[in-house]
Design an enzyme around this catalytic site. Structure first.
Site, mmCIF file in Angstrom:
data_model
loop_
_atom_site.group_PDB
_atom_site.id
_atom_site.type_symbol
_atom_site.label_atom_id
_atom_site.label_comp_id
_atom_site.label_asym_id
_atom_site.label_seq_id
_atom_site.Cartn_x
_atom_site.Cartn_y
_atom_site.Cartn_z
ATOM 1 N N ALA A 43 10.939 -2.636 -6.648
ATOM 2 C CA ALA A 43 11.593 -3.567 -7.586
ATOM 3 C C ALA A 43 12.848 -4.171 -6.964
ATOM 4 C CB ALA A 43 11.950 -2.815 -8.862
ATOM 5 N N GLU A 83 11.091 8.866 -21.345
ATOM 6 C CA GLU A 83 10.676 9.848 -20.313
ATOM 7 C C GLU A 83 11.898 10.653 -19.826
ATOM 8 O OE1 GLU A 83 8.224 8.171 -17.012
ATOM 9 O OE2 GLU A 83 9.750 8.979 -15.673
ATOM 10 N N VAL A 108 2.126 4.562 -2.453
ATOM 11 C CA VAL A 108 1.325 5.541 -3.204
ATOM 12 C C VAL A 108 0.575 4.870 -4.358
ATOM 13 C CG1 VAL A 108 1.562 7.563 -4.701
ATOM 14 C CG2 VAL A 108 2.909 7.401 -2.619
ATOM 15 N N MET A 109 1.296 4.030 -5.128
ATOM 16 C CA MET A 109 0.693 3.407 -6.308
ATOM 17 C C MET A 109 -0.316 2.330 -5.925
ATOM 18 S SD MET A 109 1.950 4.876 -9.003
ATOM 19 C CE MET A 109 1.860 3.790 -10.423
ATOM 20 N N LEU A 128 0.822 -1.219 0.000
ATOM 21 C CA LEU A 128 0.000 0.000 0.000
ATOM 22 C C LEU A 128 0.856 1.270 0.000
ATOM 23 C CD1 LEU A 128 -2.891 -1.084 2.393
ATOM 24 C CD2 LEU A 128 -2.976 -0.801 -0.095
ATOM 25 N N HIS A 161 9.883 2.957 -22.198
ATOM 26 C CA HIS A 161 9.047 4.130 -21.924
ATOM 27 C C HIS A 161 9.804 5.074 -20.980
ATOM 28 C CE1 HIS A 161 6.374 6.247 -19.115
ATOM 29 N NE2 HIS A 161 5.461 6.297 -20.061
HETATM 30 C C1 6PG Z 1 5.651 6.324 -14.841
HETATM 31 C C2 6PG Z 1 6.971 6.737 -14.275
HETATM 32 C C3 6PG Z 1 7.176 6.089 -12.944
HETATM 33 C C4 6PG Z 1 8.246 6.779 -12.120
HETATM 34 C C5 6PG Z 1 9.629 6.618 -12.635
HETATM 35 C C6 6PG Z 1 10.541 7.683 -12.105
HETATM 36 O O1 6PG Z 1 5.680 5.876 -15.968
HETATM 37 O O2 6PG Z 1 4.652 6.465 -14.167
HETATM 38 O O3 6PG Z 1 8.005 6.349 -15.126
HETATM 39 O O4 6PG Z 1 7.373 4.742 -13.157
HETATM 40 O O5 6PG Z 1 7.928 8.111 -12.035
HETATM 41 O O6 6PG Z 1 10.080 5.401 -12.211
HETATM 42 O O7 6PG Z 1 11.796 7.232 -12.263
HETATM 43 P P1 6PG Z 1 13.040 7.947 -11.639
HETATM 44 O O8 6PG Z 1 12.834 7.980 -10.147
HETATM 45 O O9 6PG Z 1 14.184 7.074 -12.033
HETATM 46 O O10 6PG Z 1 13.072 9.304 -12.238
#
Ligand code: 6PG
Length: 466
Positions: free
Chosen positions: A77, A190, A13-14, A11, A186
């Site tokens: 992870a 990002e 945030v996600m 539990l 992805h």
């Molecule tokens: C998403 C983000 C998410 C997270 C990253 C941030 O797709 O929702 O990618 O998974 O914000 O893991 O990664 P860093 O902490 O390495 O910037």
């Protein structure tokens, strides 16, 4: 007590946000967290009055679920995921489904898929993107692993995903770690886009003298055009946000050291392993590392204003540079995806389809790339490059101007520069790799191919070695 539809383990945030989302879609949700207090707070707080039940014992949590059981892990992870799986596995029955929705390395998901399959447990490694808001309202979901489990999950858990024009942002990317592979790429994209936006911000503020708020307005304006995207919108909001305690823009009070959890690096490692060029993604990861060397960053003077440059023209140049860099970041990611797709067996267009809503890199460019690729199937990088050649050539003068002005102002722009040299390399009829081949042969007899003859050749280059 009636059995619940799905269990959420973890539990954070996600996990919390996704449990609430699942319940809103009509599913009965069991939740468990290692620390009991967290479960209690959630059940008495945000989950109050909803069909969400908290458990303090893992066994009770597992037994509360209808069969085949579906348990979603939102666990950090790495080793924590293995530890949790090890604890759960003895309580599960053949056919039960375990979903890992964290940012796991795809190779770990390959391994877990195989290990769990040997025990009859159906494993799904799921890349979930969209941050807390996405998890709550509708994330983009990249599934990999057991196909039968995916087919079932698509119509249950998949209901929680974002929707783009009637199409759910849920996709299947092959056995094992396919879903996590797509999520890692992805994240590489990002990183690249965020670095490019940060370079534009640096140029606008330190270079052109705009305030953070004014830079935010520029981003807002850009976000109404070709650069429409979640990340540009996020930049426009954070740049204008005022800290209520000090009355100053909060962004200016944040230490300029970028942190990372490793997914960007994994994307670069994947590119290197698969033999794909992704220099802008690599530059973005590298630059995050470089920003942490703060003690070395006290040498040069601050940038000076350049006389005779109109801000309007420079801002347009920055926009062109950001657009081209963003587009090429996607293209580099698509190149890595294409190489991975041969192992996992998916289509690059499918990744673009599920990235159109819910995820962090959703944008007008993604929507267009998807359209281009679905209309003209072929090698994804080649198709996208061809479709965007005109735009890239058009943006070239602004792109060069941005680099030239930024460099004159001593403002580093590694993402924008790397994207330019990537593009220049792809459009060059000739590259000097012939000289590299010659030198390799000169010192190591590594051989070279000739333009005028078949096969590999070697020269003594006029030297006589005794
Ligand atoms: C998403 C983000 C998410 C997270 C990253 C941030 O797709 O929702 O990618 O998974 O914000 O893991 O990664 P860093 O902490 O390495 O910037």
């Amino acid at each position: 007590m009636s059995l619940l539809d799905v269990g959420v383990y973890g539990l954070g945030v996600m996990g919390e946000a996704f449990a609430l989302n699942l319940e809103r879609r009509g599913l009965g949700v069991a939740v468990y967290n290692r620390t009991v207090e967290r479960t209690r707070q959630f059940i008495q707080g945000r989950a109050r009055g909803r069909k969400i039940q908290g458990f303090t014992e893992v066994r009770d949590f597992v037994n509360s679920l209808s069969r085949p059981r579906t348990i979603i892990l939102f666990v950090k992870a790495g080793k924590p995921v293995d530890d949790v799986i090890e604890g759960l596995v003895g309580m599960l029955d053949r056919g039960d489904v375990l979903l890992d929705c964290g940012n796991s390395h795809y190779k770990d998901s390959d391994r877990r898929f195989t290990e769990l399959a040997s025990k009859g447990i159906r494993f799904l490694g799921v890349g979930v993107s969209g941050g807390e808001e996405g998890a709550l309202r509708g994330p983009s979901m990249m599934f990999g692993g057991d196909y039968s489990a995916y087919a079932e999950a698509e119509s249950t858990i998949g209901r929680a995903a974002a929707v783009f024009e009637d199409s759910r942002c849920v996709g299947y990317f092959g056995e094992g770690g396919g879903g996590h592979f797509v999520k890692i790429i992805h994240n590489g994209i990002e990183y690249a886009i965020m670095e490019a936006i940060a370079e534009a911000y640096d140029f606008l503020t330190r270079g052109l003298g705009l305030s953070s708020g004014e830079a935010g307005e520029v981003f807002e304006e850009w976000g109404r055009g070709e650069l429409r995207s979640f990340l540009v919108e996020a930049a426009s909001k954070v740049a204008r946000h005022i800290d209520s305690e000090t009355g100053r823009p909060l962004v200016e009070l944040i230490v300029d050291e970028a942190e990372q959890k490793g997914t960007g690096r994994w994307a670069v490692e994947a590119a290197l392993e698969l033999g794909v060029s992704a220099p802008t993604i690599a530059a973005a990861v590298d630059q995050r590392t470089l920003t942490t060397l703060r003690s070395l960053r006290r040498i040069g003077p601050m940038p000076e204003r350049i006389e005779g440059v109109r801000n309007g023209e420079a801002v347009e140049a920055a926009r062109d540079a950001l657009w081209a860099t963003t587009l090429l970041s996607y293209l580099q990611g698509m190149g890595i995806l294409d190489a991975g797709a041969r192992t996992y067996g998916f289509k690059v267009a499918e990744a673009l389809r599920v990235w159109r809503a819910g995820c962090i890199i959703r944008s007008k460019i993604v929507e267009e790339l998807y359209r281009e690729l679905s209309n003209a199937p072929g090698e994804p990088l080649a198709v996208s490059l061809k479709s965007n050649l005109y735009g890239l050539e058009e943006s070239m003068s602004g792109w060069l101007r941005f680099i030239s002005l930024a460099s004159t102002l001593k403002i580093p722009t590694p993402a924008v520069m790397s994207a330019l040299s990537y593009y220049l390399s792809l459009r060059a009829e000739k590259l000097p790799a012939n000289l590299i081949q010659a030198i390799r042969d000169y010192f190591g007899g590594h051989m070279f191919k000739r333009v005028d003859r078949e096969g590999y050749h070697h020269s003594d280059w006029g030297r006589r070695l005794e």
